[in-house]
Design an enzyme around this catalytic site. Structure first.
Site, PDB file in Angstrom:
ATOM      1  N   ASP A   1      71.515 -69.107  -5.831  1.00  0.00           N
ATOM      2  CA  ASP A   1      70.547 -70.432  -6.453  1.00  0.00           C
ATOM      3  C   ASP A   1      69.844 -70.046  -7.864  1.00  0.00           C
ATOM      4  OD1 ASP A   1      69.006 -68.318  -4.848  1.00  0.00           O
ATOM      5  OD2 ASP A   1      67.290 -69.676  -5.129  1.00  0.00           O
TER       6      ASP A   1
ATOM      7  N   GLU B   1      66.371 -67.996  -3.113  1.00  0.00           N
ATOM      8  CA  GLU B   1      65.492 -66.821  -3.720  1.00  0.00           C
ATOM      9  C   GLU B   1      64.383 -67.257  -4.611  1.00  0.00           C
ATOM     10  OE1 GLU B   1      63.818 -63.440  -5.985  1.00  0.00           O
ATOM     11  OE2 GLU B   1      65.061 -65.251  -6.694  1.00  0.00           O
TER      12      GLU B   1
END
EC number: 3.5.1.18
Length: 377
Positions: A68, A133
């Site tokens: 991500d 994250e």
């Protein structure tokens, strides 16, 4: 490995995986790993996709990373489109280039290449990859770690591919992080008219001495690995917006980045003592983002130091500064953990970029760490 690393990095960047949407990044990685014999386990939690891929048995060396990325901001400010993955003068531009699709690609190619060369290697190679994250970090690595712990599956060594380098590629290896705890404090008063203060109770006035003590208190002096614990007020609010109303409540949000000289329980106890000392009516909610951890010099740190020096010709510095990362979750397993990756100068910025030669060296470094650790088993 260089061409494979660059090509994979570009393919990952071209998938706009704004946290926690993976956008097919992990499937792309999984196909490569499966082709060389990795066992794949998908561990989705909520809106987050997680991949646990393993090869071999025995002591486990894991590479951890995330697919991500943060939002791009104003696209018109980018010189090159953020998901185009264009290379200009040896620099690869795109959201996630440095944080951390480049390092992730280097890890994947290093592991893939190692397994091709040594299909019957000692120990276990693992990749722990998440799409959560950059945002909440609640359904990603932390949940995978919980799953592994429940079934007594161990990680012995872990390299997290966060962009650790500061001014020169290879100058810093992170071998620890400070803890992070946030207090959300609500101090009660009695709302009233500013012309009639005797009929009200101003929580702002009442809290001033407490806040002065809180912000000037010396928690510790740090140690050889960590700077002293620091506290900062992040947000503060009271009142209705009107100039003739005494507020009925004061909200204060503060955060501590704390070293191994104190614990979250010590912090909570001390803050409570201060609040009681100043006779405040309050409610406080705590959010512990992560406890401090430190990996002292040992097999993993030494292997990483040796590998970085070999391929960069500089001696890296061991550092514990900066914010939190997913390394904090993996450290709870008792694993030796380090973070190493490209320069962090452009992360989360417009025109995020990474030097493609640095990515190639990342792959060589990760490969060398595997060689070093397996040879010593």
């Amino acid at each position: 490995m260089k061409n494979n690393i660059i090509t994979l990095t570009q393919s990952l960047i071209q998938r706009p995986s704004i946290s926690p949407d993976d956008q097919g990044c992990q499937q792309l990685i999984a196909e490569r790993l499966q082709a060389v014999g990795f066992k794949l386990e998908w561990l989705p939690f909520g809106d987050t996709l997680n991949l646990w891929a393993t090869h071999g048995e025995g002591k486990c060396i894991a590479f951890a990373g995330h697919t991500d990325v943060v939002p791009i901001g104003n696209e018109s400010q980018w010189t090159y489109l953020p998901f185009e993955a264009r290379i200009v003068e040896n620099m690869l531009y795109g959201r996630g280039a440095a944080d951390m699709k480049g390092a992730l690609a280097a890890m994947v190619i290093a592991a893939e290449t190692f397994v091709k060369h040594l299909p019957n290697h000692q120990g276990k190679i693992a990749l722990l990859i998440t799409s959560d994250e950059e945002a909440a970090a609640t359904n990603g690595t932390v949940k995978v770690v919980e799953t592994l712990i429940k079934r007594n599956e161990k990680i012995d060594y872990c390299v997290v591919g966060e962009p650790s380098s500061a001014t020169q590629f290879g100058d810093i290896i992170k071998n620890g992080r400070r803890g992070s705890i946030t207090g959300n404090l609500y101090i009660q008063g009695v709302q009233g008219h500013v012309a009639y203060p005797h009929l009200a109770d101003n929580p702002v006035h009442n809290a001033l001495k407490f806040l002065d003590e809180l912000t000037h208190y010396q928690w510790d002096k740090g140690n050889e690995f960590f700077p002293p614990t620091s506290l900062q007020i992040a947000n503060i609010h009271a009142g209705t917006g009107s100039n003739n109303v005494i507020p009925g409540e004061l909200y204060v949000q503060f955060n501590l980045r704390y070293c191994t000289e104190v614990t979250d329980e010590i912090i909570k106890t001390k803050v409570t003592e201060m609040l009681e000392k100043h006779k405040l009516t309050y409610r406080i909610d705590w959010n512990l983002s992560g406890k401090p951890f430190l990996t002292p010099q040992g097999k993993l740190v030494n292997a990483t130091l040796e590998a970085v020096e070999k391929f960069t010709q500089i001696r890296p510095h061991l550092d514990t500064g900066g914010g939190t990362s997913d390394a904090r979750f993996i450290a709870t397993m008792g694993a030796e953990v380090v973070e190493f990756g490209p320069l962090n100068q452009t992360i989360h910025k417009v025109n995020e970029c990474v030097n493609i030669d640095d990515l190639a060296k990342c792959g060589e470094i990760y490969y060398h760490i595997l060689e070093k650790l397996f040879n010593e088993q």
